[in-house]
Design an enzyme around this catalytic site. Structure first.
Site, PDB file in Angstrom:
ATOM      1  CB  CYS A  95     -37.705   7.498 -36.927  1.00  0.00           C
ATOM      2  SG  CYS A  95     -36.599   8.834 -37.304  1.00  0.00           S
ATOM      3  CG  ASP A  96     -38.342   5.096 -33.920  1.00  0.00           C
ATOM      4  OD1 ASP A  96     -38.310   4.482 -35.010  1.00  0.00           O
ATOM      5  OD2 ASP A  96     -37.325   5.389 -33.288  1.00  0.00           O
TER       6      ASP A  96
ATOM      7  CB  CYS B 111     -36.139   9.916 -34.536  1.00  0.00           C
ATOM      8  SG  CYS B 111     -36.834  10.425 -36.106  1.00  0.00           S
TER       9      CYS B 111
HETATM   10  C1  LIG Z   1     -32.527   4.924 -33.337  1.00  0.00           C
HETATM   11  C2  LIG Z   1     -32.715   5.729 -34.607  1.00  0.00           C
HETATM   12  C3  LIG Z   1     -33.781   5.444 -35.434  1.00  0.00           C
HETATM   13  C4  LIG Z   1     -33.958   6.162 -36.612  1.00  0.00           C
HETATM   14  N1  LIG Z   1     -35.002   5.813 -37.413  1.00  0.00           N
HETATM   15  C5  LIG Z   1     -35.183   6.477 -38.574  1.00  0.00           C
HETATM   16  C6  LIG Z   1     -36.259   6.126 -39.436  1.00  0.00           C
HETATM   17  O1  LIG Z   1     -37.045   5.218 -39.156  1.00  0.00           O
HETATM   18  N2  LIG Z   1     -36.381   6.846 -40.584  1.00  0.00           N
HETATM   19  C7  LIG Z   1     -35.552   7.886 -40.919  1.00  0.00           C
HETATM   20  O2  LIG Z   1     -35.718   8.474 -41.979  1.00  0.00           O
HETATM   21  N3  LIG Z   1     -34.537   8.235 -40.106  1.00  0.00           N
HETATM   22  C8  LIG Z   1     -34.327   7.565 -38.949  1.00  0.00           C
HETATM   23  N4  LIG Z   1     -33.312   7.935 -38.116  1.00  0.00           N
HETATM   24  C9  LIG Z   1     -32.448   9.055 -38.522  1.00  0.00           C
HETATM   25  C10 LIG Z   1     -31.456   8.584 -39.609  1.00  0.00           C
HETATM   26  O3  LIG Z   1     -30.883   7.355 -39.227  1.00  0.00           O
HETATM   27  C11 LIG Z   1     -30.396   9.639 -39.823  1.00  0.00           C
HETATM   28  O4  LIG Z   1     -31.010  10.862 -40.162  1.00  0.00           O
HETATM   29  C12 LIG Z   1     -29.443   9.231 -40.946  1.00  0.00           C
HETATM   30  O5  LIG Z   1     -28.835   7.988 -40.681  1.00  0.00           O
HETATM   31  C13 LIG Z   1     -28.338  10.268 -41.138  1.00  0.00           C
HETATM   32  O6  LIG Z   1     -27.513   9.825 -42.166  1.00  0.00           O
HETATM   33  P1  LIG Z   1     -26.035  10.376 -42.369  1.00  0.00           P
HETATM   34  O7  LIG Z   1     -25.423   9.568 -43.452  1.00  0.00           O
HETATM   35  O8  LIG Z   1     -26.060  11.836 -42.501  1.00  0.00           O
HETATM   36  O9  LIG Z   1     -25.274  10.102 -40.995  1.00  0.00           O
HETATM   37  P2  LIG Z   1     -25.109   8.797 -40.098  1.00  0.00           P
HETATM   38  O10 LIG Z   1     -26.170   7.829 -40.323  1.00  0.00           O
HETATM   39  O11 LIG Z   1     -24.906   9.353 -38.723  1.00  0.00           O
HETATM   40  O12 LIG Z   1     -23.752   8.151 -40.610  1.00  0.00           O
HETATM   41  C14 LIG Z   1     -22.516   8.790 -40.414  1.00  0.00           C
HETATM   42  C15 LIG Z   1     -21.393   7.774 -40.526  1.00  0.00           C
HETATM   43  O13 LIG Z   1     -20.158   8.489 -40.446  1.00  0.00           O
HETATM   44  C16 LIG Z   1     -19.269   7.803 -39.567  1.00  0.00           C
HETATM   45  N5  LIG Z   1     -18.338   8.774 -38.985  1.00  0.00           N
HETATM   46  C17 LIG Z   1     -18.547   9.679 -38.010  1.00  0.00           C
HETATM   47  N6  LIG Z   1     -17.404  10.381 -37.760  1.00  0.00           N
HETATM   48  C18 LIG Z   1     -16.465   9.895 -38.609  1.00  0.00           C
HETATM   49  C19 LIG Z   1     -15.098  10.207 -38.846  1.00  0.00           C
HETATM   50  N7  LIG Z   1     -14.442  11.155 -38.167  1.00  0.00           N
HETATM   51  N8  LIG Z   1     -14.415   9.495 -39.780  1.00  0.00           N
HETATM   52  C20 LIG Z   1     -15.048   8.532 -40.502  1.00  0.00           C
HETATM   53  N9  LIG Z   1     -16.346   8.196 -40.327  1.00  0.00           N
HETATM   54  C21 LIG Z   1     -17.053   8.878 -39.396  1.00  0.00           C
HETATM   55  C22 LIG Z   1     -20.198   7.180 -38.520  1.00  0.00           C
HETATM   56  O14 LIG Z   1     -19.548   6.082 -37.897  1.00  0.00           O
HETATM   57  C23 LIG Z   1     -21.370   6.749 -39.402  1.00  0.00           C
HETATM   58  O15 LIG Z   1     -21.158   5.460 -39.927  1.00  0.00           O
HETATM   59  C24 LIG Z   1     -33.082   7.224 -36.951  1.00  0.00           C
HETATM   60  C25 LIG Z   1     -32.006   7.530 -36.109  1.00  0.00           C
HETATM   61  C26 LIG Z   1     -31.812   6.793 -34.952  1.00  0.00           C
HETATM   62  C27 LIG Z   1     -30.635   7.110 -34.054  1.00  0.00           C
END
Ligand SMILES: Cc1cc2nc3c(=O)[nH]c(=O)nc-3n(C[C@H](O)[C@H](O)[C@H](O)COP(=O)(O)OP(=O)(O)OC[C@H]3O[C@@H](n4cnc5c(N)ncnc54)[C@H](O)[C@@H]3O)c2cc1C
Length: 310
Positions: free
Chosen positions: A139-140, A136
């Site tokens: 982000c980084d 990303c």
């Molecule tokens: C290395 C890295 C660095 C990042 N840094 C930043 C940053 O600095 N700033 C920023 O804004 N964004 C950053 N991002 C992006 C940000 O983390 C994501 O956009 C955000 O976390 C998405 O949130 P979400 O809740 O939609 O999904 P996720 O964070 O993906 O969470 C989804 C959750 O659902 C769970 N899950 C999946 N499938 C199932 C299932 N079948 N049953 C039950 N649970 C399930 C997963 O285990 C997870 O815990 C970064 C991403 C990465 C990978």
């Protein structure tokens, strides 16, 4: 109703799911978050978050812990490290059976299962994720100010992000497996004309090296088979994104990329089933966007339940 019945079950405990949990519990709706991984989702993969408004700088783990605590303080029940074995979404009463045999039901569901960047799947990648390897630029990128970095990929995202990373990095080397790019002509031209950008074509990274953080990579020329060690401070990988929507593919409408299709109110094609965060069809994937969609999904689910009870 049984003690295993909730007003709303949220599937996924990343920022979208935990935000939904905060809003729903605060609205006095009984809420269960069923999360397959660690609370916080992808946030826990990043060592520093510097673009979440109101929090100057924090670790992903810290922000995740606070979001979970905040949800629990309003009475939200968060179950981590669970595995859903079966689910019924179509009926009025939604039903989830976990791998351990426990059953939970609800009147509404929010799916917030997020997604994952496609990885190269080579040695060292998992270990150095968030320690020099990023997926990303927004982000980084800032962490690599005046550093020499590598971008992997040859599509629109790779080229556009490579150009955006030149705001920070002193040099950007694009490594791409083919001899041409799979991107719009204007994106290719812009990257090719940029003085900070170099190209290593028909090549791929085969291994990442570094103790505490990334120090170098092996780059293999796919035509000749020759492997060269390449010193670098960071590698950004843009080779695609995989939404965690596989368990819902026979139930919910998905885009051709497997993202869950939603209305602006986060409604899916099944009444009472909402979706939010990185698993839905959208362009920008950030904590702030997921938090916003988690909020909308929670308010829509609250409204759905109010209508049910009229
Ligand atoms: C290395 C890295 C660095 C990042 N840094 C930043 C940053 O600095 N700033 C920023 O804004 N964004 C950053 N991002 C992006 C940000 O983390 C994501 O956009 C955000 O976390 C998405 O949130 P979400 O809740 O939609 O999904 P996720 O964070 O993906 O969470 C989804 C959750 O659902 C769970 N899950 C999946 N499938 C199932 C299932 N079948 N049953 C039950 N649970 C399930 C997963 O285990 C997870 O815990 C970064 C991403 C990465 C990978």
């Amino acid at each position: 109703m049984s003690s295993n019945h909730f007003d709303v079950i949220v599937v996924g405990g990343g920022p979208a799911g935990l935000t939904a949990g905060i809003y729903l519990s605060r609205a006095r709706l009984s809420t269960l978050v069923l999360n397959q991984g660690t609370a916080g989702g992808q946030m826990v993969l990043t060592h520093e978050i510097a673009n979440y408004p109101g929090v100057e700088s924090t670790s992903g783990y810290q922000l995740s812990t606070i979001m979970k605590k905040q949800a629990e303080s309003f009475g939200c029940n968060v179950k981590n490290n669970i595995l859903i074995a079966d689910m019924i979404l179509e009926d009025k009463e939604k039903k989830f059976t976990l791998e351990d045999g426990s059953i939970y039901t609800s009147d509404a569901v929010i799916i917030a299962t997020g997604g994952r960047s496609r990885t190269l799947g080579v040695p060292g990648e998992d270990r150095l994720k968030g320690k020099g390897i990023s997926y990303c630029a927004t982000c980084d990128g800032d962490f690599f100010t005046d550093k020499e970095i590598v971008v992997v990929g040859g599509g629109n995202s790779a080229l556009e992000e490579a150009v955006s990373l030149t705001k920070y990095a002193s040099k950007v080397t694009i490594v791409h497996q083919f001899d041409n790019f799979q991107a719009f002509e204007h994106a290719v031209k812009e990257a090719e004309a940029h003085t900070k950008i170099n190209f290593i074509m028909e090549s791929t990274i085969t291994e990442f090296y570094g103790d505490e953080s990334l120090e170098s990579v092996d780059i293999k020329n796919l035509k000749t088979g020759e492997i060269k060690r390449f010193k670098t401070d960071g590698v950004f990988i843009f080779i695609g994104y995989v939404p965690n929507s596989e368990p819902f593919k026979d139930k919910l409408e998905l885009s051709k990329w497997g993202e869950i299709s939603v209305t602006p109110y986060m409604e899916t094609n099944i009444p009472g089933v909402f979706a939010a965060g990185d698993c839905i069809a959208k362009k920008y994937r950030q904590i702030t966007t997921s938090v916003a969609e988690g909020t909308v999904a929670a308010l829509s689910a609250s409204n759905f339940i109010n209508e049910l009870r009229k």
